[in-house]
Structures are given as C-alpha cells and as structure tokens.
Design an enzyme around this catalytic site. Structure first.
Site, short mmCIF file in Angstrom:
data_model
loop_
_atom_site.label_atom_id
_atom_site.label_comp_id
_atom_site.label_asym_id
_atom_site.label_seq_id
_atom_site.Cartn_x
_atom_site.Cartn_y
_atom_site.Cartn_z
N GLU A 112 -22.61 -69.89 29.13
CA GLU A 112 -21.58 -69.48 28.45
C GLU A 112 -20.50 -68.35 29.22
O GLU A 112 -20.50 -67.24 28.41
CB GLU A 112 -22.11 -68.88 26.92
CG GLU A 112 -22.98 -69.70 25.97
CD GLU A 112 -23.75 -68.99 25.05
OE1 GLU A 112 -23.79 -67.71 25.21
OE2 GLU A 112 -24.52 -69.69 24.22
N PRO A 113 -20.08 -68.81 30.20
CA PRO A 113 -19.32 -67.70 30.80
C PRO A 113 -17.82 -67.26 29.87
O PRO A 113 -17.20 -68.04 29.59
CB PRO A 113 -18.79 -68.29 32.05
CG PRO A 113 -18.74 -69.57 31.82
CD PRO A 113 -19.77 -69.99 30.91
N GLY A 160 -22.51 -63.72 31.17
CA GLY A 160 -22.77 -62.46 31.89
C GLY A 160 -22.57 -62.28 33.25
O GLY A 160 -22.74 -61.22 33.68
N TYR A 188 -11.38 -59.61 27.53
CA TYR A 188 -11.68 -58.33 26.53
C TYR A 188 -10.51 -57.49 26.74
O TYR A 188 -10.79 -56.30 26.35
CB TYR A 188 -13.13 -57.84 27.01
CG TYR A 188 -14.35 -58.75 27.02
CD1 TYR A 188 -14.92 -59.19 25.90
CD2 TYR A 188 -15.07 -59.08 28.15
CE1 TYR A 188 -15.56 -60.35 25.74
CE2 TYR A 188 -15.80 -60.14 28.38
CZ TYR A 188 -16.20 -60.52 26.91
OH TYR A 188 -17.24 -61.48 26.97
N TYR A 243 -15.59 -47.99 27.55
CA TYR A 243 -16.83 -48.22 28.29
C TYR A 243 -16.61 -47.18 29.85
O TYR A 243 -17.50 -47.39 30.53
CB TYR A 243 -16.91 -49.66 28.97
CG TYR A 243 -16.89 -50.80 27.72
CD1 TYR A 243 -18.12 -50.55 26.94
CD2 TYR A 243 -15.82 -51.51 27.72
CE1 TYR A 243 -17.86 -51.79 26.01
CE2 TYR A 243 -15.92 -52.49 26.91
CZ TYR A 243 -16.91 -52.48 26.11
OH TYR A 243 -16.88 -53.67 25.08
N CYS A 248 -2.37 -41.11 20.68
CA CYS A 248 -2.69 -39.65 20.51
C CYS A 248 -4.21 -39.58 20.40
O CYS A 248 -5.00 -39.24 19.60
CB CYS A 248 -2.42 -39.10 19.33
SG CYS A 248 -0.60 -39.41 19.29
#
Ligand code: LLP
Length: 421
Positions: A275-276, A238, A373, A318, A345
C-alpha cells in the site's frame, strides 16, 4: 528519474517551464509529473512481478488525474473512506482491486464498499468485525476480510506517523487476532482471506518491515494449518523517500526483502499486497509559489510567499524538511539565508528556515517533494481558496483541479441558516 531540472537558466518539470505554468494558472499551484508517477508505479509493479498487487494509498494524493494514471497501469487502491472509494470509481479504478483500511468505518461506508465488491476489508477491531458480519448477513453477501494486526515493532519514524506500536490506536494485538481468526465459524458471512499490517510512514530502514513480517507470517501459517483460506498478506505502506539526506532503500530491495521473508517462512505462494502512498507520488509533485515580499530584521531574512501552511502543512505539523529551490537558476549569484514563510497568521507557517537562496520580489520558487500529503492535507484556513493542481505530461500540461474561487469559500453557508424544523 527527476522530472525537475534547470534548462536555459530556469526550472522545468519534464519539458514544461514552471514559469509558463505560473503564467497560465497562477500561484500557488501544485504541479505533478505524469511520467515520473508512472515510472514510480512501474518500479513497484516490476519488483513485485506476478506475486501480488500494488494498492496505491489514495490518502497521499487523491486527485482524480493521479488515480486515473495509476488505474490505467493496473493499480489497486488502498482507501480509508467512502469518499476515497467514490474517487477511485470516478477515476476509472477497479473496485475489485480496492482494500479498505481505517479504524472507524461507518455502517454506510461498509455497505457501499460491500456493494462494490471490493477486494478486502482490513478490519481493525472485534467490534468492526461484528458490524461487518451483520451488514454482510443483511446483504446476503460474503465479505472478504483481513485482520490488521499490530506487530508492536518500532518503525523509528516520527511519532505522529508511527502506527505499529502497542500504544497506537491501530490494529489488533497478534494474540487477540489469532483468537478472532480461530472463531471464524462465528462469522458465517465473512471470508478470512488475508492478514494485514502497516507499521508507519517514511521508514528509511528495511529492518522494521522484516521484523513485522517475521511476527505476522507465523500467524499466517497457523491459520492455514487451521484450514483458513489465507491468500494474501498486506504489508501496508511506509517506504520512505529522500527529502534531504535520508537514504531509503530502493523499491527493488524493499520488495525483494518482503518476498524473501515469505519464502523463508515457507509461504512463497502467498500473494503480497503493498500500500505505498508517499513512495509513488511525493517526488513527482512540486508546490509552485511566488515571492510576495522580502523582509529583513536584525536577525533574519524572510521570504514571504503566496503559499501558506494551509496549502502544505507538513513542515508546520511534523517539522518536516522539504527542499526549496528558486525557479530562476541562481548560477553564481549571491545568496542569503532565508526563512521561507507563508501569509497565514501562525508562527508555524514556515516552509523552511535558513535556506540559501537568491531571490527578488516576484520570483517563483518551488517546495519540492510535495506530491504526497500536500494538497490532500490542504485546507481553507484563513479563508484562503485551495490551490490549483496541474499535471505535466512531457511537453504538455493540463489543469486537473481548478483553483477555488472566493465564492467556493462559503459554499453551503448562509447568513440566516437553513430551516431544520
Ligand atoms: N496504508 C495505511 C493503512 C496507512 O495508514 C498509510 C499511511 C499508508 C498505507 C501509506 O503510507 P505511505 O506509503 O504513504 O507511507 N501525513 C503524513 C503521513 C501519514 C501516513 C498515514 N498513513 C506525512 O505527511 O508525512
């Protein structure tokens, strides 16, 4: 450390000109800087000292070359599927340093992870606990377990990536978790070795991490008092990065605060698992693309590039900001405000609006901070083959995933379908 820099009027990653990569590999293409990845990992490992384990969150970028880079540095891994587990193994990672997160582990995934002797199952529901107990019993094994508790803190991040609130699907409420641990005797094939939480992603403030620990650590003390062998607390991932003007805490401050909370709760001996994902890989990755067309309307200038939202979906999904830069150093050349868009499109296929750039058709540009990501969330939407991936190491580069071919697009499909009886 920033692997991207202008030299002789053009953009380099480490000691390789991006134009050279574009020529050899084509565009769009992801480019990762190996030394920046290693430096990012070392910052976590050094801050943690011998007090725990850095488990890289594979979902952020699961390319084998990236996993191998971290494995060689002694990393553990946080996985969420059998696919990620097999990737870790294929890359030479140690399954005994793997923690398995996720709300929907299938029986087959649990069986495989158990057979690989992973470090810990981060269990997210009572039903999953029952399933794990049954499978471990059949295998004649003892499964290491952490319950993922939901500390109900507001991470202050985008709602799609906040996970630590009551209304999220993740984790088990604290009081319910305490009751489950209290019933440990009902699970003879489980060892309750830890407590786990993860409150969200792209956090730029330390406060929510501290709040979460202040809620979780009293539970650890209580469990130890009950005689459970709790060895570690897993605080999830996080930690945010700077995409534009955010001011995330440094790694040393982040880890230092976690350690400080442990000491404050009288748990200095507790091992700390991190857990990076993003903080290890985002800044080391760049999406390299070429301008296909420039187009102006009454109100806007568009730069239409050969990468699309299928290659990098974060801005579309996002509304995320990622910086965009021309590969040719603009110097004092006149700029225009461009909407940088892809060919897909969908009106959402926009990498950035009103970006001040000096561009000509055929120019190369980069979308920065795309190592996390980025490729991992890419798709073939609009029947677009997925991009190539390149790893730069100093003055050398290697293709670590070839560009998909058109025939790859319909692999496994057939016009008439296979007989199913
Ligand atoms: N551990 C668990 C249990 C997680 O769910 C996640 C991320 C991580 C660790 C790693 O978090 P990080 O250090 O990368 O923040 N696709 C979104 C991010 C989704 C994060 C999901 N979980 C984005 O592009 O911003």
């Amino acid at each position: 450390m920033d692997a991207l820099n202008y030299r002789h009027g053009e953009l380099f990653v480490e000691d390789v000109a991006l134009a050279r990569i574009a020529e050899a590999v084509g565009t769009p293409c992801y480019v990762y800087a190996k030394n920046q990845l290693s430096a990012a990992y070392r910052a976590f490992a050094t801050a943690l000292g011998g007090h725990g384990l850095v488990c890289y969150a594979v979902k952020a970028n699961s390319n084998l070359a990236i996993l191998a880079t971290f494995a060689a540095l002694g990393a553990g891994f946080d996985i969420v599927s059998a696919g990620e587990l097999e990737r870790v193994i294929a890359a030479g990672g140690d399954p005994r340093r793997v923690v398995f997160s996720g709300v929907g582990k299938t029986a087959a995934e649990i069986e495989r992870a158990l057979a690989c002797d992973i470090k810990c199952f981060n269990v997210e529901s009572p039903a999953e606990l029952e399933r794990l107990e049954a499978i471990a019993g059949r295998a004649g094994k003892s499964a290491p377990v952490s319950l993922r508790v939901n500390p109900d803190v507001d991470a202050g991040t985008h709602p799609y990536i906040a996970t630590g609130l009551k209304e999220n699907k993740f984790g088990i409420p604290l009081n319910e978790a305490a009751a489950l641990y209290g019933d440990a005797a009902r699970y003879p094939h489980l060892r309750f070795v830890g407590v786990d939480c993860h409150i969200g992603s792209q956090l730029t403030d330390l406060r929510p991490f501290a709040d979460a620990l202040d809620r979780v650590l009293p539970l650890v003390r209580q469990l130890r008092a009950q005689g459970l062998p709790v060895e570690h607390v897993d605080v999830g991932g996080g930690l945010g990065i700077r995409y534009r003007d955010e001011r995330p805490p440094g790694v040393a401050a982040y880890v230092g605060q976690m350690r400080e909370r442990l000491v404050a709760h009288g748990l200095a001996d507790l091992s700390l698992l991190l857990e990076p994902g993003r903080a290890l890989v985002a800044a080391a990755g760049t999406l390299l693309a070429r301008v296909e067309y420039l187009k102006s309307t009454d109100t806007r200038h568009f730069a239409i590039i050969d990468a699309g939202m299928n290659d990098l979906i974060r801005p579309a999904l996002y509304g995320a900001f990622q910086a965009i830069q021309a590969v040719r150093d603009p110097g004092d050349a006149p700029t225009l405000d461009y909407d940088v868009v892809g060919p897909v499109c969908e009106s959402a296929d926009v990498f950035g609006r009103g970006r001040r750039l000096h561009l000509a058709p055929g120019d190369l540009l980069v979308v920065r901070d795309a190592g996390a990501y980025g490729f991992a969330m890419s798709s073939q939407y609009n029947s677009r083959p997925r991009a190539a991936e390149v790893l730069v190491d100093g003055a050398r580069f290697r293709v670590v995933r070839t560009r998909e071919t058109l025939a790859d697009l319909w692999r496994g499909e057939s016009v008439s379908g296979a007989e199913t009886g």
